[in-house]
Design an enzyme around this catalytic site. Sequence first.
Site, PDB file in Angstrom:
ATOM      1  N   ASP A 175       0.838  -1.203   0.000  1.00  0.00           N
ATOM      2  CA  ASP A 175       0.000   0.000   0.000  1.00  0.00           C
ATOM      3  C   ASP A 175       0.877   1.259   0.000  1.00  0.00           C
ATOM      4  O   ASP A 175       2.100   1.169   0.164  1.00  0.00           O
ATOM      5  CB  ASP A 175      -0.926  -0.044   1.228  1.00  0.00           C
ATOM      6  CG  ASP A 175      -2.263   0.618   0.966  1.00  0.00           C
ATOM      7  OD1 ASP A 175      -2.338   1.486   0.083  1.00  0.00           O
ATOM      8  OD2 ASP A 175      -3.243   0.283   1.659  1.00  0.00           O
ATOM      9  N   GLU A 208       0.010  -0.223  -5.266  1.00  0.00           N
ATOM     10  CA  GLU A 208      -1.004   0.838  -5.359  1.00  0.00           C
ATOM     11  C   GLU A 208      -0.347   2.144  -5.802  1.00  0.00           C
ATOM     12  O   GLU A 208      -0.892   3.232  -5.603  1.00  0.00           O
ATOM     13  CB  GLU A 208      -1.754   1.008  -4.018  1.00  0.00           C
ATOM     14  CG  GLU A 208      -2.482  -0.248  -3.586  1.00  0.00           C
ATOM     15  CD  GLU A 208      -3.594   0.011  -2.585  1.00  0.00           C
ATOM     16  OE1 GLU A 208      -4.217   1.081  -2.622  1.00  0.00           O
ATOM     17  OE2 GLU A 208      -3.834  -0.883  -1.750  1.00  0.00           O
ATOM     18  N   TRP A 209       0.804   2.028  -6.369  1.00  0.00           N
ATOM     19  CA  TRP A 209       1.631   3.154  -6.792  1.00  0.00           C
ATOM     20  C   TRP A 209       0.854   4.188  -7.615  1.00  0.00           C
ATOM     21  O   TRP A 209       0.794   5.366  -7.225  1.00  0.00           O
ATOM     22  CB  TRP A 209       2.842   2.534  -7.505  1.00  0.00           C
ATOM     23  CG  TRP A 209       3.899   3.406  -8.035  1.00  0.00           C
ATOM     24  CD1 TRP A 209       3.974   4.772  -7.980  1.00  0.00           C
ATOM     25  CD2 TRP A 209       5.076   2.947  -8.700  1.00  0.00           C
ATOM     26  NE1 TRP A 209       5.142   5.180  -8.589  1.00  0.00           N
ATOM     27  CE2 TRP A 209       5.833   4.085  -9.042  1.00  0.00           C
ATOM     28  CE3 TRP A 209       5.584   1.684  -9.049  1.00  0.00           C
ATOM     29  CZ2 TRP A 209       7.047   4.001  -9.720  1.00  0.00           C
ATOM     30  CZ3 TRP A 209       6.783   1.593  -9.722  1.00  0.00           C
ATOM     31  CH2 TRP A 209       7.508   2.749 -10.050  1.00  0.00           C
ATOM     32  N   PRO A 210       0.198   3.784  -8.738  1.00  0.00           N
ATOM     33  CA  PRO A 210      -0.494   4.827  -9.513  1.00  0.00           C
ATOM     34  C   PRO A 210      -1.630   5.512  -8.763  1.00  0.00           C
ATOM     35  O   PRO A 210      -1.823   6.720  -8.910  1.00  0.00           O
ATOM     36  CB  PRO A 210      -1.019   4.096 -10.749  1.00  0.00           C
ATOM     37  CG  PRO A 210      -0.805   2.650 -10.522  1.00  0.00           C
ATOM     38  CD  PRO A 210       0.156   2.478  -9.410  1.00  0.00           C
ATOM     39  N   LEU A 211      -2.348   4.767  -7.929  1.00  0.00           N
ATOM     40  CA  LEU A 211      -3.440   5.372  -7.153  1.00  0.00           C
ATOM     41  C   LEU A 211      -2.940   6.575  -6.342  1.00  0.00           C
ATOM     42  O   LEU A 211      -3.594   7.615  -6.279  1.00  0.00           O
ATOM     43  CB  LEU A 211      -4.052   4.306  -6.238  1.00  0.00           C
ATOM     44  CG  LEU A 211      -4.921   4.762  -5.064  1.00  0.00           C
ATOM     45  CD1 LEU A 211      -6.146   5.523  -5.534  1.00  0.00           C
ATOM     46  CD2 LEU A 211      -5.356   3.571  -4.227  1.00  0.00           C
ATOM     47  N   TYR A 212      -1.766   6.414  -5.739  1.00  0.00           N
ATOM     48  CA  TYR A 212      -1.232   7.492  -4.907  1.00  0.00           C
ATOM     49  C   TYR A 212      -0.524   8.574  -5.719  1.00  0.00           C
ATOM     50  O   TYR A 212      -0.199   9.631  -5.200  1.00  0.00           O
ATOM     51  CB  TYR A 212      -0.293   6.909  -3.830  1.00  0.00           C
ATOM     52  CG  TYR A 212      -1.072   6.146  -2.767  1.00  0.00           C
ATOM     53  CD1 TYR A 212      -1.600   6.810  -1.666  1.00  0.00           C
ATOM     54  CD2 TYR A 212      -1.323   4.782  -2.900  1.00  0.00           C
ATOM     55  CE1 TYR A 212      -2.333   6.135  -0.704  1.00  0.00           C
ATOM     56  CE2 TYR A 212      -2.058   4.089  -1.950  1.00  0.00           C
ATOM     57  CZ  TYR A 212      -2.568   4.770  -0.855  1.00  0.00           C
ATOM     58  OH  TYR A 212      -3.309   4.097   0.084  1.00  0.00           O
ATOM     59  N   ASP A 236     -10.726   2.826  -3.192  1.00  0.00           N
ATOM     60  CA  ASP A 236     -11.166   1.518  -2.688  1.00  0.00           C
ATOM     61  C   ASP A 236     -12.589   1.173  -3.107  1.00  0.00           C
ATOM     62  O   ASP A 236     -13.485   2.026  -3.060  1.00  0.00           O
ATOM     63  CB  ASP A 236     -11.130   1.510  -1.158  1.00  0.00           C
ATOM     64  CG  ASP A 236      -9.720   1.643  -0.636  1.00  0.00           C
ATOM     65  OD1 ASP A 236      -8.777   1.718  -1.448  1.00  0.00           O
ATOM     66  OD2 ASP A 236      -9.566   1.678   0.602  1.00  0.00           O
TER      67      ASP A 236
HETATM   68  C1  GLA Z   1      -6.052   1.249   1.481  1.00  0.00           C
HETATM   69  C2  GLA Z   1      -6.162   0.253   0.359  1.00  0.00           C
HETATM   70  C3  GLA Z   1      -7.225  -0.774   0.669  1.00  0.00           C
HETATM   71  C4  GLA Z   1      -6.890  -1.482   1.962  1.00  0.00           C
HETATM   72  C5  GLA Z   1      -6.736  -0.457   3.083  1.00  0.00           C
HETATM   73  C6  GLA Z   1      -6.225  -1.080   4.359  1.00  0.00           C
HETATM   74  O1  GLA Z   1      -7.194   2.048   1.611  1.00  0.00           O
HETATM   75  O2  GLA Z   1      -6.444   0.903  -0.853  1.00  0.00           O
HETATM   76  O3  GLA Z   1      -7.335  -1.713  -0.383  1.00  0.00           O
HETATM   77  O4  GLA Z   1      -5.724  -2.212   1.798  1.00  0.00           O
HETATM   78  O5  GLA Z   1      -5.827   0.578   2.716  1.00  0.00           O
HETATM   79  O6  GLA Z   1      -6.017  -0.173   5.377  1.00  0.00           O
END
Ligand code: GLA
Length: 426
Positions: A175, A208-212, A236
């Site tokens: 994450d 989750e690199w691109p999301l951030y 999410d």
């Molecule tokens: C982020 C991620 C979720 C989950 C939560 C856990 O929001 O995007 O998929 O892993 O953290 O805290």
Amino acid sequence: MITMTGKLMSRGQRLGCVLALSVLALFLRGVPWARALDNGLAMTPTMGWLHWERFMCNIDCKEEPDSCVSEQLFMQMADLMVSDGWKDAGYQYICIDDCWMASTRDSNGNLQADPMRFPGGIRRLANYVHSKGLKLGIYADVGNKTCAGYPGSFGYYDIDAKTFADWGVDLLKFDGCYCDSLEHLADGYKQMSLALNRTSRSIVYSCEWPLYMWPFRKPNYTEIRQYCNHWRNFGDIFDSWQSVKSILDWSSSNQDTIVDVAGPGGWNDPDMLVIGNYGLSWDQQVTQMALWAIMAAPLLMSNDLRHISPQAKVLLQNKYVIAINQDPLGKQGYRLRKEDNFEVWERPLSSLAWAVAIRNLLEIGGPRSHTISVVFLGRSVACNPACLITQLLPVKKELGLFEWTSTLKTRINPTGTVLLQIKKPS
Ligand code: GLA
């Protein structure tokens, strides 16, 4: 049509030319321009179960022993994966999300599982999961803390990669919370990828690199693909139609950026399947399953396999839909058109086959009919000169042979989807 030499083309020549251009376009689109992470993993999208959406950060095992994040939960899911046909259907990874850790590292600086909720530690859980012929996934964070506030991996990438490998972990969801700069974010995701590789254990790397990155700048997907086996782009998922819809809208709006980069070894991750929970109607569950297959998405269910309706189970285990998701050509599908509150999506498959999903976007009224000339499908080659069409969802039905001049009529429930497979007649 007039050729370069000024001659008029015959109808047959024109058709041949259109066909040749379409094949060329298909070929050019299919050129793998982005090298994948070279760990030999995720050659098709990862399939498994991930605890987050359904069980979140429930650590109260006293009050809620059956739904807290504990080794018992993962062992029960592993048992059911085998006994209830999930493993046979292709689901393989049992994945732990956030909130598995103790609140601090041990005296040697190593991550440790919460001793009350995971009395046997992660190694014993991994052994158990492996004894069932399944694989174990775990969660950590590139920054100073996980999103739920547990110890982050910043400054500990090599140590944590080694810990996970020693425990026998097979997948890491990494994450991006609590990271203080874009430089640290990119650097951390790369460093962890290299650290995992150095352990020489096969560990799928889920980022989750691109999301951030998106809030600050457009991610460089070519680079991300070189380090990650899949990557989250968008927020999410929740157990709601609104949430599933927003993911589909984001994916189609950004398809020019994200579709071509996906392929064997590296996939866009639109987040967990929430089928079998509380929030989606039957038609909406069909839509999620169909579109996750079209998008070549990892199929990570987040539901309670101890309590799941037979209907949701049949949908999640549908072997034809799973075969589309897992198609070895590994090309992600895209939205072909949107009009009159219908969307048509398509995905090229191996053996010159195609998958097509038609969504009824209206959320009022009853089933609506949609008619399309088959010549528009599959870059005008799928049904040229003819094709066999099978409806896979919501129920399987052979629709028969279609000449390239014919039309295809479907009836689709509000918020629902009809998923079709188009093949060349043998
Ligand atoms: C982020 C991620 C979720 C989950 C939560 C856990 O929001 O995007 O998929 O892993 O953290 O805290």
